[in-house]
Design a protein around this motif. Sequence first.
Motif, PDB file in Angstrom:
ATOM      1  N   UNK A   1     -26.489   9.093   4.279  1.00 21.17           N
ATOM      2  CA  UNK A   1     -26.302   8.229   5.432  1.00 21.17           C
ATOM      3  C   UNK A   1     -24.936   7.558   5.337  1.00 21.17           C
ATOM      4  N   UNK A   2     -24.083   7.796   6.291  1.00 18.77           N
ATOM      5  CA  UNK A   2     -22.740   7.212   6.278  1.00 18.77           C
ATOM      6  C   UNK A   2     -22.680   6.115   7.335  1.00 18.77           C
ATOM      7  N   UNK A   3     -22.536   4.875   6.858  1.00 20.79           N
ATOM      8  CA  UNK A   3     -22.479   3.745   7.796  1.00 20.79           C
ATOM      9  C   UNK A   3     -21.156   2.992   7.723  1.00 20.79           C
ATOM     10  N   UNK A   4     -20.385   3.234   6.668  1.00 20.18           N
ATOM     11  CA  UNK A   4     -19.094   2.560   6.490  1.00 20.18           C
ATOM     12  C   UNK A   4     -18.028   3.569   6.088  1.00 20.18           C
ATOM     13  N   UNK A   5     -17.080   3.811   6.987  1.00 24.66           N
ATOM     14  CA  UNK A   5     -15.995   4.762   6.732  1.00 24.66           C
ATOM     15  C   UNK A   5     -14.712   3.979   6.458  1.00 24.66           C
ATOM     16  N   UNK A   6     -13.972   4.408   5.466  1.00 32.02           N
ATOM     17  CA  UNK A   6     -12.701   3.787   5.117  1.00 32.02           C
ATOM     18  C   UNK A   6     -11.609   4.845   5.191  1.00 32.02           C
ATOM     19  N   UNK A   7     -10.550   4.560   5.955  1.00 37.01           N
ATOM     20  CA  UNK A   7      -9.417   5.485   5.994  1.00 37.01           C
ATOM     21  C   UNK A   7      -8.266   4.872   5.203  1.00 37.01           C
ATOM     22  N   UNK A   8      -7.622   5.713   4.398  1.00 39.98           N
ATOM     23  CA  UNK A   8      -6.483   5.282   3.588  1.00 39.98           C
ATOM     24  C   UNK A   8      -5.214   5.784   4.260  1.00 39.98           C
ATOM     25  N   UNK A   9      -4.316   4.856   4.580  1.00 38.57           N
ATOM     26  CA  UNK A   9      -3.078   5.235   5.259  1.00 38.57           C
ATOM     27  C   UNK A   9      -1.869   4.744   4.479  1.00 38.57           C
ATOM     28  N   UNK A  10      -0.795   5.510   4.607  1.00 44.49           N
ATOM     29  CA  UNK A  10       0.486   5.090   4.063  1.00 44.49           C
ATOM     30  C   UNK A  10       1.508   5.221   5.184  1.00 44.49           C
ATOM     31  N   UNK A 108     -14.708  -2.729  -1.212  1.00 43.69           N
ATOM     32  CA  UNK A 108     -15.939  -3.060  -0.507  1.00 43.69           C
ATOM     33  C   UNK A 108     -16.970  -1.957  -0.604  1.00 43.69           C
ATOM     34  N   UNK A 109     -17.950  -2.048   0.284  1.00 41.94           N
ATOM     35  CA  UNK A 109     -19.085  -1.144   0.263  1.00 41.94           C
ATOM     36  C   UNK A 109     -18.913  -0.069   1.325  1.00 41.94           C
ATOM     37  N   UNK A 110     -18.203   0.986   0.984  1.00 43.44           N
ATOM     38  CA  UNK A 110     -17.967   2.080   1.918  1.00 43.44           C
ATOM     39  C   UNK A 110     -18.640   3.346   1.412  1.00 43.44           C
ATOM     40  N   UNK A 111     -19.086   4.168   2.355  1.00 43.03           N
ATOM     41  CA  UNK A 111     -19.790   5.408   2.011  1.00 43.03           C
ATOM     42  C   UNK A 111     -18.858   6.608   1.986  1.00 43.03           C
ATOM     43  N   UNK A 112     -17.739   6.512   2.715  1.00 44.90           N
ATOM     44  CA  UNK A 112     -16.856   7.657   2.861  1.00 44.90           C
ATOM     45  C   UNK A 112     -15.408   7.191   2.890  1.00 44.90           C
ATOM     46  N   UNK A 113     -14.564   7.853   2.126  1.00 46.53           N
ATOM     47  CA  UNK A 113     -13.130   7.576   2.095  1.00 46.53           C
ATOM     48  C   UNK A 113     -12.401   8.792   2.654  1.00 46.53           C
ATOM     49  N   UNK A 114     -11.509   8.559   3.611  1.00 49.69           N
ATOM     50  CA  UNK A 114     -10.726   9.644   4.196  1.00 49.69           C
ATOM     51  C   UNK A 114      -9.273   9.460   3.775  1.00 49.69           C
ATOM     52  N   UNK A 134     -10.773   6.855  -6.654  1.00 51.79           N
ATOM     53  CA  UNK A 134     -11.829   7.859  -6.777  1.00 51.79           C
ATOM     54  C   UNK A 134     -12.527   7.806  -8.134  1.00 51.79           C
ATOM     55  N   UNK A 135     -11.806   7.418  -9.178  1.00 48.65           N
ATOM     56  CA  UNK A 135     -12.412   7.329 -10.503  1.00 48.65           C
ATOM     57  C   UNK A 135     -13.209   6.044 -10.712  1.00 48.65           C
ATOM     58  N   UNK A 136     -12.957   5.017  -9.899  1.00 49.94           N
ATOM     59  CA  UNK A 136     -13.625   3.737 -10.113  1.00 49.94           C
ATOM     60  C   UNK A 136     -14.769   3.478  -9.134  1.00 49.94           C
ATOM     61  N   UNK A 137     -14.931   4.311  -8.121  1.00 41.51           N
ATOM     62  CA  UNK A 137     -15.975   4.130  -7.116  1.00 41.51           C
ATOM     63  C   UNK A 137     -16.754   5.423  -6.914  1.00 41.51           C
ATOM     64  N   UNK A 138     -18.034   5.270  -6.703  1.00 36.41           N
ATOM     65  CA  UNK A 138     -18.834   6.425  -6.308  1.00 36.41           C
ATOM     66  C   UNK A 138     -18.775   6.486  -4.802  1.00 36.41           C
ATOM     67  N   UNK A 139     -17.895   7.326  -4.297  1.00 36.40           N
ATOM     68  CA  UNK A 139     -17.677   7.410  -2.866  1.00 36.40           C
ATOM     69  C   UNK A 139     -17.358   8.855  -2.500  1.00 36.40           C
ATOM     70  N   UNK A 140     -17.916   9.302  -1.402  1.00 33.94           N
ATOM     71  CA  UNK A 140     -17.579  10.632  -0.908  1.00 33.94           C
ATOM     72  C   UNK A 140     -16.191  10.587  -0.309  1.00 33.94           C
TER      73      UNK A 140
END
Length: 145
Positions: A1-10, A108-114, A134-140
């Motif tokens: 279940x993905x309820x919190x998406x996080x996008x990483x931008x530069x 924070x509490x995110x389910x998915x990192x893009x 990625x090494x410090x969080x269990x995140x897809x």
Amino acid sequence: NISNVLIAVDDSEASKKIAGFGGSLARSLGASLGIISFVPDSEAIIDEYRLIAEVPNIDRHIEASEKTLAEIIERATTAAMDVLNTMDSKVSSVVKKVKSDEIISEMGDHDLLILGVKGVPSQKKLSRIANKILNSHEISAIFVQ
């Protein structure tokens, strides 16, 4: 279940693609959307100045570097927000940090990192900060080219 998406931008053109993809995906899932903005090698840049302790006025160089990096992060966030605003995507959180430890603590509490990546994703191609996240969080994670 993905309820919190996080996008990483530069501060790259690819970040607009990442924002568009993340916004569309979050909307289709009914998920909240967050942005984390960072400069991939900012710590390396600042550490380089710290290593050159004999440089006159080193504190000014470090301060100027941190200011420049903050401006880059602001541009990256603004560009991503512009893309998301055209899509009517609402952003629930924005994190702007220079140091990886601060980024990790603000994840924070995110389910998915893009994330964006050039070519085939591998640990060697990811920035030091992306690897730490990625090494410090269990995140897809989804990688966007």
